[in-house]
Design an enzyme around this catalytic site. Structure first.
Site, short mmCIF file in Angstrom:
data_model
loop_
_atom_site.label_atom_id
_atom_site.label_comp_id
_atom_site.label_asym_id
_atom_site.label_seq_id
_atom_site.Cartn_x
_atom_site.Cartn_y
_atom_site.Cartn_z
N LYS A 1 -7.14 31.45 -0.10
CA LYS A 1 -6.42 30.25 -0.39
C LYS A 1 -7.34 29.38 -1.16
CE LYS A 1 -6.56 27.34 3.12
NZ LYS A 1 -6.35 26.90 4.31
N ASP B 1 1.09 -1.11 -0.02
CA ASP B 1 0.06 0.01 0.02
C ASP B 1 0.88 1.33 0.08
OD1 ASP B 1 -2.27 1.69 0.28
OD2 ASP B 1 -2.11 1.65 2.46
#
Length: 1433
Positions: A529, A358
């Site tokens: 942002k 993984d």
């Protein structure tokens, strides 16, 4: 979804179909179905929920909202399995055979052997059970994912109910911090609703959710929430669509529980080894059992031989050795942060040829980090590196640059994440600060260093951020640049100095977040942002090196190009912008808003570009500050670990639920990918207009790397397609589902790979369980993945796996070495039994001594291989081929059996024969003399060439010629005198067998027939009469009659007591006058009271088959046919034959042939016939039925003159001593000494002819021959008082029956010495074998003797063999004796030869097998030479 219960019993076809269905991707329609239709089908109302009747109906249909547990295996069954493995069953069978042998023969060595085998199985079984008694209940782990209660609406009322009572159709409410209780479809939700799907899909970022279907794939759509996932923030109203086993998580649970654990490679190898060894053992045992029956070996003896051969072949200590080796390695791995749950998994990791890893949390740190920044310098915006493992730790930004300072300020202020206050200070368990003596709290540094399992250091942030992972990354970057002393740059200080006055939160529609802040020493500022394209579009200016400049098209394009480049590298970018508000236009007290009744936009500059109801101020363009690029960076130790895997030939495949671009970027960073992928080639060809045939065209089919999105693979895909994908050496699977991960693992295994799978989420559990070795993350891993795994990475570090691969290879190497060492002793353990069966030599090694080697001296050295360090090439070899590189191979059998083992056997036999020869038994007399019925049980008779007879003082008999005359009572020992030697030896034939009688008689306590007491029938007789005289009881055990001794003497064989035995540690002079009631050495360790055992030995007294009649002496005795001809093949093999029978005119019984006597000991046909009748002679008085005993007791009983000569007394017969047995035997019966007081050694002797009335007692310690009465033969020689005193001796219970047992005790004790020496020699040469097995390729000089445990093992081995050999009662139980010091040295030259031989073999092997190194991977390949091909195991 279907209503499938995986725990219901199915037919095999149904089970396979159900398993195949579970492996398919989730198919659902609830997310695409029209909401009204769905609600109608669920019979629910979104406003009021289910009514009570609807809940009851659904509950009866679907049951509790829990996962159905599988049937559990009882603990006692698990324990029984540990005791009944194939190898354990083999040892159980051996133990049962031993107990059967003991019950038949009462031999205590069989009892000891059986007890030891049972103990070995029980101890190792208990140990294995305790090691493997871990929780394997996956369902318990899944149950932990269910919240205790859930808020829902039923009948229009809101309530909280137990989550397990939830049913499809329920209307429930979720909010931040909740666990999702079932599979849900969102009805309505807040804009900020996100779901953490990492447990299900492996995605590292929380996923946005809303009430609209966005994708056909149920795992990708945003209007579903799944059982077991979490709600980081937001709230929603949902309808339950599936519960319990029918949820997506329920399918994963079914898949995990239906997935069978693969048999571990080491288990396969041990099973293979046991099959080989047990096959050899059983085959040899059966062959020699059959051979024993053919040659006439008694059945009990035959069974004992078979047990011995099986025990010699079976390495009884293997179970303990393997278990201890695995346990020690598991402990060593735990010190490297790897927790081993399944002991056999340790070696499996070493056999691994493919790691399916993984990404998130394993290859990466599972921590979002700022990897790169884009901000304006003097000539434009430039990309800079931030310190992280993604950038190799480089930091290229300039903290003094005004543009950098402004973007960092924006990242801190436009941010709601904070640091957990308690993580900044040293706190107690309750979170309270711990104060020092002055009352001050102790701060914790912002950053620290942690040492991982592989020894590498990882810089970590000690302060725990709270909030969104991306925002947390920004404040960690800012805090890393803060001054801890002055607090300059500290996040909290910055926020205090620049407070927020207005906030517009992030939402999916705008894709930006706005904060308005008061700025210390500056104007209030709007800070934005958000998504790079949204932020950049709203900017009309750019900050370059601290100066605001108009945004040119070139600069805009440059920023876009840099952003795309960052995204292609798998980084997630966020843009930053600001606008300074003038005091004139936005004075203090100005009311900021996000929109009002008149306008849809905020009432301050945000660079709004859309048309519509827009506030005039909102259209003012912003100043672009730059970009920050985020990524979950790879762990610093991963790239070198992956490189090590490539060198070791281990294929590393990334299998992740993350996006392909991100996965590919990380794969390149860690080295899983290092060349162009197939997709990249196709893109480049399209980008540059290349066509097949062009010189610069890149052929996608030639790509060595491939990135495979999950939607392109399925369980239905053909094997050919799977092989095409998996044949690429560089592979990344992205956006994979749990089902796809399982199918990937299965196809890797189908290709022959030993597969290790890592994972941390619930989605990984089926693949983890299916893998040959499943590995879960200890920190980030879910409880489900940990329960399914075989081992857990405590520090979540992939590099620990590579350490595990090395440890696993090392344990396979060391087990191979340990087995090679252990089975070396099989040949020297087997060959004694082969020699015993085939050549009938005395058994050189007993089964008890075999156990002393296998479970005693060999155990510590065998276990010491667990501590052996790796040979230098262990991680440059390719993974072992499970089909050819077995734990035990033909080459190992060749090496351990036919090379080292054979030399060890020669060493053992050399020592064995040397010892026997030194005690008077040269090798040439051993053949056909080894029957356990004779050797050590009966006197041996030999032909002598030269030499002389001697007494125990060493005085030589100069009169008797050993070539033609037997020894006498005064000179019973044979001495070679340098030139003489023993030419051949036999045992007299046992050709008399009495009846079966009272088995309850105690033959030790029963008074023996002594002298005139024998006037009545002895207890050996059974109702004698004139019609049936002399029927004797011998428990049907064959006995040696005196006539067999005479036959041997007639053939030139005489009683043999070697004078050489007097120099041995076992010799006692009292063997020549042994008290018959003393148990010493009568029958080894058999109970003397047992009838079977008693009559197997040398019974005191003599049997005679020249049975007497009622005629007066010297009447002719009756003769019966007797056994023992050269035609008896069993006697030829077993050592009981007389090679040269007496000539026909030798009369063995008194009387003439004409009067019914015989002149031949053998019957005419030479058939095997036992004498049915006979008498037992033991000094009986003369009666009508036992006159023939005069013939047995004296060599010339009819000649009184010669009878008075002690030399003519029968030396084979017992004699009697007053009070105690002694060496003095009167040489003249007329000189019997008499004393004043019986038993007083200080009393003056009266002399033999003194007629004084006071001298009328027989002296104590005086020994007499067996004679019937002084009165009969010596009347007139003594006074009546003396005759009465003499005759009174024999009824006296203090008179001891004595006999010469020197012959059979000597050969028995010499054999014990030889067996002990053979055993000791094997231990010594095993030390050389240990050094040989220490390396398979390198020289011992290269490997060194650094293994302190092995060094201790060698010392322990020598100490143990010495202790077992010399310390009573241990040596008595083992059947060894005090080995002469010089006999230890016999094996040393052989040990030196073994060591030199093997070092030479390895040197030649290394010189004839050239090596080459792969320049791309560093893997070493060898071209095997002849010696390696045939001897490298």
């Amino acid at each position: 979804m279907g209503n499938i219960n995986p725990f219901k019993k199915k037919s095999s076809d149904d089970a396979e179909a159900a398993d195949a269905e579970l492996k398919r991707n989730v198919v659902m329609t609830e997310h695409t179905e029209d909401l009204d239709v769905l609600l109608a089908r669920l019979k629910t109302n979104p406003a009021t929920g289910l009514d009570a009747a609807g809940v009851e109906e659904k509950y009866l249909e679907f049951g509790d909202n829990v996962l159905t547990p599988p049937k559990q295996t009882p603990e006692w069954v698990k324990f029984l399995r540990e005791l009944t493995g194939f190898f354990s069953l083999l040892l159980w069978a051996g133990a049962i055979l031993c107990f059967i042998g003991y019950s038949i023969e009462q031999a205590q060595d069989n009892l000891y052997l059986g007890i030891v085998l049972v103990t070995v199985v029980m101890v190792t079984g208990i140990f294995s059970y305790m090691q493997n008694s871990k929780s394997e209940n996956l369902m318990a782990s899944f149950a932990g994912m269910l919240p205790p209660k859930v808020k829902l609406m039923r009948e229009g009322k809101t309530d909280e109910v137990v989550a397990s009572k939830l049913v499809p159709g329920d209307i429930c409410f979720i909010e931040g911090g909740d666990l999702i209780p079932a599979d849900l479809r969102i009805l309505e939700c807040s804009d900020n609703l996100v779901i953490d799907n990492s447990a299900l899909t492996g995605e590292s970022e929380p996923q946005k959710r809303k009430a609209v279907c966005t994708h056909d794939d149920p795992l990708e759509t945003q209007n579903l929430c799944f059982f077991g996932t979490q709600v980081p923030e937001g709230s929603a109203k949902c309808v339950v669509i599936s519960t319990g086993d029918h949820t997506v998580m329920g399918r994963i649970a079914k898949l995990a529980m239906s997935t069978k654990n693969e048999q571990t490679p080491i288990n396969k190898e041990l099973h293979h080894f046991i099959i080989i060894i047990s096959g050899i053992a059983m085959t040899l045992g059966i062959i020699f059992l059959i051979l024993g029956f053919v040659i006439g070996t008694p059945i009990v003896e035959n069974l004992v031989f078979m047990i011995g051969i099986i025990v010699a072949n079976v390495p009884e200590g293997l179970l303990a050795t393997v278990t201890v080796c695995l346990t020690l390695t598991a402990k060593r791995m735990f010190s490297k942060k790897v927790l081993v749950k399944n002991l056999e998994g340790v070696e499996t990791l070493g056999s691994t040829s493919c790691i399916c890893s993984d990404k998130t949390g394993t290859l990466t740190q599972n921590v979002m980090t700022v990897a790169q920044l884009v901000y304006g310098e003097e000539n434009g915006c430039v990309t800079h590196d931030a310190p992280s493992s993604f950038t190799g730790g480089r930091k290229t930004y300039d903290t003094s640059n005004a543009s950098f300072q402004r973007i960092l300020r924006c990242a801190v202020l436009n941010n709601v994440s904070t640091f957990n206050e308690s993580s900044k200070w040293v706190c107690d368990d309750e979170g309270q600060k711990i104060l020092d003596a002055e009352g001050n709290a102790t701060p914790i540094p912002f950053q620290g260093i942690t040492v991982q399992g592989d020894g590498s250091e990882l810089k970590v942030v000690n302060w725990v951020p709270v909030g969104n992972a991306s925002e947390a990354a920004f404040i960690k970057l800012a805090q890393s640049e803060a001054n801890d002393t002055t607090k300059e740059g500290d996040v909290e200080e910055i926020r205090k100095a620049n407070p927020s006055i207005f906030v517009i939160p992030f939402n999916s529609k705008n894709k930006y977040q706005i904060h308005v802040h008061e700025i210390d020493d500056g104007p209030r500022t709007v800070l934005m942002k958000g998504a790079p394209e949204r932020v950049l579009d709203r900017c009309t200016h750019v900050l370059l090196n601290g100066h605001i400049q108009a945004m040119t098209d070139e600069e805009r394009q440059s920023i876009v190009d840099q952003q795309e480049a960052l995204s292609r590298n798998g980084l997630r970018c966020l843009g930053f912008a600001e606008y300074e508000l003038s005091e004139r236009d936005y004075p203090h007290g100005y009311q900021f808003n996000a929109g009002d009744e008149d306008y849809d936009t905020p009432n301050f500059p945000i660079g709004e570009t859309k048309e519509g109801n827009v506030h005039p101020s909102a259209t003012t363009g912003l100043v672009f500050l730059g970009l920050m690029a985020l990524i979950d960076p790879p762990r610093p130790a991963v790239p070198p670990a992956v490189s090590k895997c490539k060198t070791a030939g281990v294929k590393v495949i990334m299998v992740t639920g993350d996006h392909p671009v991100t996965a590919q970027a990380i794969a390149y960073k860690v080295g899983i990918l290092w060349s162009k992928t197939r997709g990249d080639m196709e893109l480049d060809n399209a980008k540059y207009g290349r066509s097949p045939g062009d010189s610069d065209y890149e052929e996608p089919d030639s790509a060595r790397a491939i990135v495979v999105p999950g939607h392109t693979i399925s369980v239905d895909m053909s094997d050919e397609r799977w092989d095409f994908i998996l044949d690429h050496p560089q592979i990344v699977f992205a956006r994979t589902s749990p089902q796809q991960k399982l199918v990937i693992v299965e196809n890797c295994q189908r290709q022959g790979h030993i597969v290790a799978v890592t994972g941390d989420g619930v989605n990984d559990s089926p693949a983890i369980k299916k893998a040959d070795i499943g590995i879960a993350m200890g920190i980030s891993g879910s409880e489900v993945s940990k329960a399914a795994a075989d081992m857990i990475l405590v520090d979540d570090n992939f590099a620990s796996i590579v350490n595990g691969v090395e440890e696993g290879r090392l344990i396979f190497d060391n087990l191979k070495k340990s087995i090679a060492y252990t089975i070396q002793s099989n040949i020297p353990e087997i060959t004694p039994f082969l020699g015993f069966i085939i050549f009938a030599i005395p058994l050189p090694l007993t089964t008890i001594l075999i156990l002393a080697i296998d479970l005693g001296t060999d155990m510590i050295p065998a276990i010491s291989f667990a501590y052996e360090t790796a040979e230098a090439d262990i991680m440059t070899r390719p993974p072992r081929n499970a089909k050819t590189d077995r734990l035990v191979t033909r080459k190992m059998i060749n090496f351990s059996y036919l090379q080292i083992g054979l030399i060890q056997a020669f060493a053992g036999y050399f020592t064995y024969m040397t010892v026997l020869n030194s005690y008077g038994y040269p090798p040439w007399i051993l053949l056909n003399r080894g029957s356990a019925e004779f050797w050590g049980m009966q006197p041996m008779m030999c032909k002598f060439v030269g030499g002389a007879y001697a007494n125990h003082f060493g005085e030589i008999d100069r009169v008797t010629d050993p070539r033609t005359q037997p020894p006498n009572a005064l000179y019973p020992l044979y001495v070679t005198l340098g030139s003489g030697f023993v030419n051949d030896c036999v045992f007299p034939i046992k050709n008399f067998k009495g009846t079966k009688g009272d088995t309850n008689k105690n033959f030790f306590q029963e008074p023996k027939c002594k002298g005139i007491q024998c006037a009545t029938p002895s207890f050996y007789e059974t109702a004698p009469s004139a019609a049936n005289p002399g029927k004797l009881y011998t428990d049907e055990e064959r006995q040696i009659p005196y006539q067999a001794i005479l036959a041997a003497e007639a053939a030139g064989y005489f009683n043999y007591v070697p004078f050489a035995s007097k120099t041995s540690p076992f010799w006692k002079d009292s063997f020549l006058w042994h008290d018959s009631e003393d148990r010493f050495l009568q029958l080894g360790n058999l109970p003397f009271e047992n009838a079977h055992a008693f009559f197997r030995g040398n019974v005191p007294g003599l049997f005679s088959i020249c049975q007497g009649n009622t005629a007066a002496v010297p009447a002719t005795p009756q003769i019966t046919n007797v056994l023992g001809t050269p035609k008896d093949e069993s006697s030829l093999v077993r050592g009981a034959q007389i090679p040269n029978i007496p000539p026909p005119n030798v009369q063995l019984c008194p009387g003439s042939a004409a009067a019914g006597g015989t002149t031949n000991f053998w019957n005419a046909e030479g058939d095997e016939t036992y004498g049915p009748t006979g008498i037992f002679c033991n000094g009986q008085a003369g009666t009508a039925t036992n006159q023939d005993c005069r013939f047995v007791d004296f060599l010339s009983p009819w000649n009184l003159a010669t009878a008075r000569d002690g030399k003519n007394r029968n030396p084979h017969q017992a004699f009697f001593c007053n009070n105690q047995c002694g060496r003095f035997i009167s040489s003249d019966y007329l000189n019997v000494p008499f004393c004043l007081v019986t038993g007083d050694p200080e009393s003056a002797s009266c002399g033999t002819f003194n007629a004084a009335a006071s001298c009328n007692k027989v002296c104590s310690g005086v020994c007499y021959p067996t004679l019937q009465s002084l009165e009969n033969d010596f009347t007139g020689a003594y006074t009546p008082a003396q005759i009465a005193a003499y005759n009174a001796v024999f009824p006296n219970p203090n008179v001891r029956q004595c006999s010469n047992i020197g012959s059979f005790v000597s050969n028995g004790q010499a054999l014990l010495q030889a067996q002990g020496a053979y055993w000791g020699s094997i231990v010594l040469v095993q030390i050389a074998g240990l050094l040989c097995a220490k390396t398979r390729w390198l020289s011992l000089r290269s490997q060194g003797m650094k293994n302190s445990f092995m060094n201790f093992g060698i010392f322990f081995e020598l100490l143990l063999v010495s202790w077992l050999a010399y310390c009573p009662p241990i040596n008595s139980a083992l059947g060894t004796a005090n080995i002469r010091l010089t006999h230890w040295f016999c094996a040393i030259p052989w040990a030196i030869f073994i060591f030199i031989y093997d070092e030479t073999r390895k040197a030649l092997m290394r010189s004839t097998s050239p090596e080459k190194v792969d320049p791309y991977t560093g893997q070493v390949t060898r071209t095997a030479g002849w010696i390696e091909r045939f001897t490298y195991y």
